[in-house]
Design an enzyme around this catalytic site. Structure first.
Site, PDB file in Angstrom:
ATOM      1  N   HIS A  88      -4.735   7.977   1.064  1.00  0.00           N
ATOM      2  CA  HIS A  88      -6.224   8.072   0.492  1.00  0.00           C
ATOM      3  C   HIS A  88      -6.121   9.101  -0.390  1.00  0.00           C
ATOM      4  CE1 HIS A  88     -10.422   7.974   1.624  1.00  0.00           C
ATOM      5  NE2 HIS A  88     -10.612   9.365   1.300  1.00  0.00           N
TER       6      HIS A  88
ATOM      7  N   SER B  58     -13.817   7.916  -2.783  1.00  0.00           N
ATOM      8  CA  SER B  58     -14.179   8.029  -1.204  1.00  0.00           C
ATOM      9  C   SER B  58     -15.825   8.238  -1.041  1.00  0.00           C
ATOM     10  CB  SER B  58     -13.334   9.324  -0.591  1.00  0.00           C
ATOM     11  OG  SER B  58     -13.281   9.272   0.803  1.00  0.00           O
TER      12      SER B  58
END
Length: 250
Positions: A228, A94
């Site tokens: 995620h 990320s």
């Protein structure tokens, strides 16, 4: 930083013998070096794992959180040269993927060395970035965003005392991500491997395929089940894939 000394920036999972490779792991926004704790000796006896300690959390709770992605990359580019006697691979999840990309550019420009491999996870490439929708100045919205994305950090927010400790770093990191806007992608001098969870709510496999534009030395994309934070439940599959990539190149 001299070899053998402690670094405020790096948690080193040392190998018994001199390593043939170092793997630098860059956490997500709000994350810490502890996120990669069980990666420490997962890649063999000759791979030293370095987990980055962002300021403002864990051992560095008293330090000011980072102001920008570029600031983190600058600091690491200054910290790493004593360790560049050994080939370096970089994994960033990320926000950490953007830090890893900026770090690769700085290592090349300042020290004339590039990572052997950059691995990026769940983050669009620099030229495809879009503005974050989370209102990072509003703690209620920020907490909701962290919970929406999931991951281990979300559990800490349920405890009011822990929330007070971790929220400043999360707030600063999300603000840094918001300020890291789209920019022309500068090609890297190393291969890039991209990873994404098939159910990531914000980043698609097509988004991650865009990293190929900055990877003239080679590109690969791996899609794993999950969201995620696919790399928590799919830890073993991800580690096995990374281990195979590292073994194939060195």
């Amino acid at each position: 930083m001299a070899l053998g000394t402690e670094s405020i920036w790096l948690r080193r999972h040392a190998t018994a013998a001199p390593p043939r490779l170092r793997l630098l792991c860059l956490p997500h926004a709000g994350g810490s070096a502890g996120f990669f704790h069980d990666w420490g000796h997962a890649f063999g006896d000759d791979v030293e794992v370095l987990a980055v300690r962002y300021p403002g959390r864990q051992e560095r709770i008293a330090d000011d959180p980072p102001g920008s992605v570029e600031e983190l990359a600058d600091a690491l580019a200054d910290e790493l040269p004593p360790l560049l006697d050994t080939p370096l691979a970089v994994f960033g999840h990320s926000m950490g993927a953007s830090v890893g990309y900026e770090l690769a550019l700085r290592l090349r420009d300042r020290h004339r060395v590039s990572p052997q491999l950059l691995m990026v996870s769940c983050r669009k490439p620099p030229h495809l970035l879009t503005p974050r929708s989370a209102a990072v100045t509003d703690d209620t919205a920020l907490i909701a965003e962290v919970r929406r994305l999931g991951g281990t950090d979300a559990a800490l927010l349920a405890d009011p005392d822990l929330r007070e400790l971790v929220l400043p770093a999360i707030r600063a990191d999300f603000a840094a991500v918001a300020r890291y806007s789209a920019r022309p992608g500068i090609p890297l001098e190393c291969p890039v491997a991209a990873y994404v969870g098939a159910g990531d709510p914000d980043v698609t496999a097509d988004d991650m395929a865009g990293w190929a534009a900055v990877a003239p030395q080679g590109f690969g994309l791996t899609v794993l089940p999950g969201d995620h934070f696919y790399l928590v439940p799919r830890r073993d599959a991800l580690v096995a894939d990374i281990r195979a990539r590292l073994a194939a190149q060195w």
